[in-house]
Design an enzyme around this catalytic site. Structure first.
Site, PDB file in Angstrom:
ATOM      1  N   HIS A 235      -8.451  -2.145  19.038  1.00 57.50           N
ATOM      2  CA  HIS A 235      -8.276  -0.613  18.430  1.00 57.50           C
ATOM      3  C   HIS A 235      -9.266  -0.027  17.766  1.00 57.50           C
ATOM      4  O   HIS A 235      -9.761   0.132  16.925  1.00 57.50           O
ATOM      5  CB  HIS A 235      -7.290  -0.666  17.227  1.00 57.50           C
ATOM      6  CG  HIS A 235      -6.728   0.583  16.482  1.00 57.50           C
ATOM      7  ND1 HIS A 235      -6.164   1.528  17.278  1.00 57.50           N
ATOM      8  CD2 HIS A 235      -6.738   1.113  15.292  1.00 57.50           C
ATOM      9  CE1 HIS A 235      -5.472   2.469  16.801  1.00 57.50           C
ATOM     10  NE2 HIS A 235      -6.118   2.362  15.366  1.00 57.50           N
TER      11      HIS A 235
ATOM     12  N   ARG B 289     -10.561   5.778   6.601  1.00 53.33           N
ATOM     13  CA  ARG B 289     -11.873   6.575   6.815  1.00 53.33           C
ATOM     14  C   ARG B 289     -12.260   7.773   6.577  1.00 53.33           C
ATOM     15  O   ARG B 289     -11.191   8.625   6.442  1.00 53.33           O
ATOM     16  CB  ARG B 289     -11.761   6.353   8.577  1.00 53.33           C
ATOM     17  CG  ARG B 289     -12.130   5.146   9.342  1.00 53.33           C
ATOM     18  CD  ARG B 289     -12.343   5.317  10.763  1.00 53.33           C
ATOM     19  NE  ARG B 289     -11.359   5.996  11.774  1.00 53.33           N
ATOM     20  CZ  ARG B 289     -11.596   6.219  12.845  1.00 53.33           C
ATOM     21  NH1 ARG B 289     -12.896   6.100  13.452  1.00 53.33           N
ATOM     22  NH2 ARG B 289     -10.532   6.636  13.489  1.00 53.33           N
TER      23      ARG B 289
ATOM     24  N   ASN C 106      -7.434  -1.018   8.750  1.00 51.43           N
ATOM     25  CA  ASN C 106      -8.428  -1.044   9.920  1.00 51.43           C
ATOM     26  C   ASN C 106      -9.570  -1.687   9.162  1.00 51.43           C
ATOM     27  O   ASN C 106     -10.034  -2.177   7.995  1.00 51.43           O
ATOM     28  CB  ASN C 106      -8.965   0.296  10.095  1.00 51.43           C
ATOM     29  CG  ASN C 106      -8.158   0.869  11.156  1.00 51.43           C
ATOM     30  OD1 ASN C 106      -7.782   0.161  12.233  1.00 51.43           O
ATOM     31  ND2 ASN C 106      -7.650   2.132  11.070  1.00 51.43           N
TER      32      ASN C 106
ATOM     33  N   ASP D  38       2.167  -1.545  -4.572  1.00 48.70           N
ATOM     34  CA  ASP D  38       0.755  -1.045  -4.816  1.00 48.70           C
ATOM     35  C   ASP D  38       0.004  -1.640  -6.084  1.00 48.70           C
ATOM     36  O   ASP D  38       0.986  -1.669  -7.009  1.00 48.70           O
ATOM     37  CB  ASP D  38       0.653   0.476  -4.628  1.00 48.70           C
ATOM     38  CG  ASP D  38      -0.843   0.856  -4.352  1.00 48.70           C
ATOM     39  OD1 ASP D  38      -0.946   1.445  -3.033  1.00 48.70           O
ATOM     40  OD2 ASP D  38      -1.637   0.847  -5.029  1.00 48.70           O
TER      41      ASP D  38
ATOM     42  N   ASP E 164      -1.806   4.002  19.976  1.00 49.12           N
ATOM     43  CA  ASP E 164      -2.791   4.329  20.972  1.00 49.12           C
ATOM     44  C   ASP E 164      -1.977   4.865  22.185  1.00 49.12           C
ATOM     45  O   ASP E 164      -2.432   5.762  22.830  1.00 49.12           O
ATOM     46  CB  ASP E 164      -3.554   3.251  21.410  1.00 49.12           C
ATOM     47  CG  ASP E 164      -4.682   2.833  20.130  1.00 49.12           C
ATOM     48  OD1 ASP E 164      -4.780   3.829  19.361  1.00 49.12           O
ATOM     49  OD2 ASP E 164      -4.872   1.619  19.842  1.00 49.12           O
TER      50      ASP E 164
ATOM     51  N   ARG F 265      -0.256   8.105  21.670  1.00 50.71           N
ATOM     52  CA  ARG F 265      -1.233   9.429  21.543  1.00 50.71           C
ATOM     53  C   ARG F 265      -1.581   9.485  23.146  1.00 50.71           C
ATOM     54  O   ARG F 265      -1.320  10.646  23.417  1.00 50.71           O
ATOM     55  CB  ARG F 265      -2.518   8.851  20.753  1.00 50.71           C
ATOM     56  CG  ARG F 265      -2.392   8.849  19.423  1.00 50.71           C
ATOM     57  CD  ARG F 265      -3.668   8.403  18.718  1.00 50.71           C
ATOM     58  NE  ARG F 265      -3.759   8.526  17.191  1.00 50.71           N
ATOM     59  CZ  ARG F 265      -4.546   7.812  16.436  1.00 50.71           C
ATOM     60  NH1 ARG F 265      -5.231   6.930  16.943  1.00 50.71           N
ATOM     61  NH2 ARG F 265      -4.359   8.241  15.086  1.00 50.71           N
TER      62      ARG F 265
ATOM     63  N   GLY G  91       0.879  -0.910  -0.026  1.00 52.88           N
ATOM     64  CA  GLY G  91      -0.029  -0.009   0.068  1.00 52.88           C
ATOM     65  C   GLY G  91       0.775   1.320   0.009  1.00 52.88           C
ATOM     66  O   GLY G  91       1.543   1.466   0.757  1.00 52.88           O
ATOM     67  N   ALA G  92       0.865   1.999  -1.032  1.00 51.16           N
ATOM     68  CA  ALA G  92       1.375   3.352  -1.208  1.00 51.16           C
ATOM     69  C   ALA G  92       0.937   4.411  -0.870  1.00 51.16           C
ATOM     70  O   ALA G  92       1.298   5.484  -1.538  1.00 51.16           O
ATOM     71  CB  ALA G  92       2.179   3.319  -2.479  1.00 51.16           C
TER      72      ALA G  92
ATOM     73  N   ASN H 116      -0.668   7.304   1.864  1.00 51.20           N
ATOM     74  CA  ASN H 116      -0.255   8.325   3.148  1.00 51.20           C
ATOM     75  C   ASN H 116       0.705   7.216   3.924  1.00 51.20           C
ATOM     76  O   ASN H 116       1.754   7.431   4.367  1.00 51.20           O
ATOM     77  CB  ASN H 116      -1.027   9.098   3.677  1.00 51.20           C
ATOM     78  CG  ASN H 116      -1.563  10.052   2.695  1.00 51.20           C
ATOM     79  OD1 ASN H 116      -0.807  10.563   1.970  1.00 51.20           O
ATOM     80  ND2 ASN H 116      -2.517  10.757   2.902  1.00 51.20           N
ATOM     81  N   VAL H 117      -0.121   6.353   4.828  1.00 44.96           N
ATOM     82  CA  VAL H 117       0.683   5.322   5.956  1.00 44.96           C
ATOM     83  C   VAL H 117       1.722   4.515   5.234  1.00 44.96           C
ATOM     84  O   VAL H 117       2.674   4.491   5.701  1.00 44.96           O
ATOM     85  CB  VAL H 117      -0.369   4.463   6.333  1.00 44.96           C
ATOM     86  CG1 VAL H 117       0.173   3.480   7.381  1.00 44.96           C
ATOM     87  CG2 VAL H 117      -1.706   5.267   6.929  1.00 44.96           C
TER      88      VAL H 117
END
Length: 311
Positions: free
Chosen positions: A175, A82, A120, A33, A148, A151, A9-10, A12-13
């Site tokens: 999560h 999301r 997710n 990707d 988490d 944060r 997966g290219a 943002n993350v």
């Protein structure tokens, strides 16, 4: 460069994971990707930053999973992000198919790799990745607790006006909104925050931690967090590649620990070469265990939904 990290997966993350890993010189990085040109362009851009950032990690962008063969760590970030108003659980139908397809292609090429799931809803996607990979559970883990807890640590440091380096925190459970921050195990320079902050302030910090992702989604409006999730995934990758035996909160497959069976849930684990070396069981109060049971129940419902969907 010793070692190889594949990032699936290219977006943002994924691209930020590649950046963090390369700049730490943890390993060579393959960014894969389905979108033609995107991983190649981002990898080339990162390569051209290398002389300025002073690292010699090699980055390869590709659409061909053959390039991922022999990876030591596979970080799965593929899936849709999301949007405002969406929960992590809303992503389950789409992302289950994406995670299944990507892991089925990558895992046979790197049978000794440790898979770190970031997509997710994270705990549920770990179940998908475990089944799709055919790997032992110790080799398939989820990135949740590190993020988490980070944060929570930042919110604690902000509240007390201290360095984030002085803070330590543990957040257990799924999560999502039911995650379980543990204030009595959260400290500043070894001092429990229960001795430094009033109960109402601690409760507010716990609530903000549980809503941490949603807060960022509401601000960005067109996406979700990626800097901190990438940093968290790469910290886990570093512990594995360097066999650090670091105690980190991760989504791990429990087989009796904490009273749960055949379920991914966030708990402290010893992370090193080969993945989860041990699950660290800590004694919880009745209230903490009840909160963890509630979180585990929420994850179990998602696992049951996956079964209904055929995953």
């Amino acid at each position: 460069m010793v070692g190889k990290i594949t990032v699936i997966g290219a977006g943002n993350v994924g691209a930020t994971c590649a950046q963090r890993a390369a700049e730490k010189e943890l390993a060579d990085v393959v960014l894969v990707d389905v979108v033609e040109g995107m991983p190649q362009g981002k990898a080339l851009d990162l390569c051209e930053a290398a002389p300025v950032e002073k690292h010699d990690a090699r980055l390869l962008g590709t659409n061909d999973y053959a390039d991922t063969a022999g990876s030591d760590v596979i970080i799965v970030t593929a899936g849709i992000a999301r949007k405002p108003g969406m929960s992590r659980d809303d992503l389950i139908k789409t992302n289950a198919g994406i995670v299944k397809a990507t892991v089925e292609r990558a895992a046979p090429l790197s049978p000794e790799a440790v898979i770190i799931v970031v997509s997710n809803p994270l705990d549920a996607m770990c179940h998908v990745a475990l089944k799709a990979s055919g790997m032992p559970p110790r080799q398939v883990i989820g990135m949740a607790g590190v993020l988490d807890s980070a944060r929570f640590r930042y919110f604690i440091a902000e509240a007390l006006d201290v360095s984030v380096e002085n803070t330590h925190a543990f957040v257990l459970g799924g999560h999502g909104d039911t995650m379980v921050p543990l204030p009595r195990f959260s400290t500043v320079a070894g001092i429990p925050i229960t001795e430094l902050l009033p109960a109402d302030k601690i409760a507010a910090l716990c609530q903000r931690t549980a809503q941490g992702g949603a807060e960022i989604v509401s601000l960005l409006k067109t996406g979700s967090a990626y800097y901190a999730p990438a940093s968290a995934a790469v910290e886990m990758a570093e512990a594995i590649l360097k066999d650090k035996k670091k105690i980190l909160p991760c989504a791990a497959y429990l087989q009796g620990q904490y009273g749960y069976n055949d379920l991914y849930i966030g708990v402290p684990v010893k992370l090193g070469k080969g993945g989860v070396l041990d699950v660290v069981e800590i004694k919880l109060t009745a209230d903490e265990k009840a909160a963890l049971d509630n979180s585990a129940g929420a994850v179990q419902k998602l696992v049951e939904l996956l079964a209904e969907l055929g995953y």
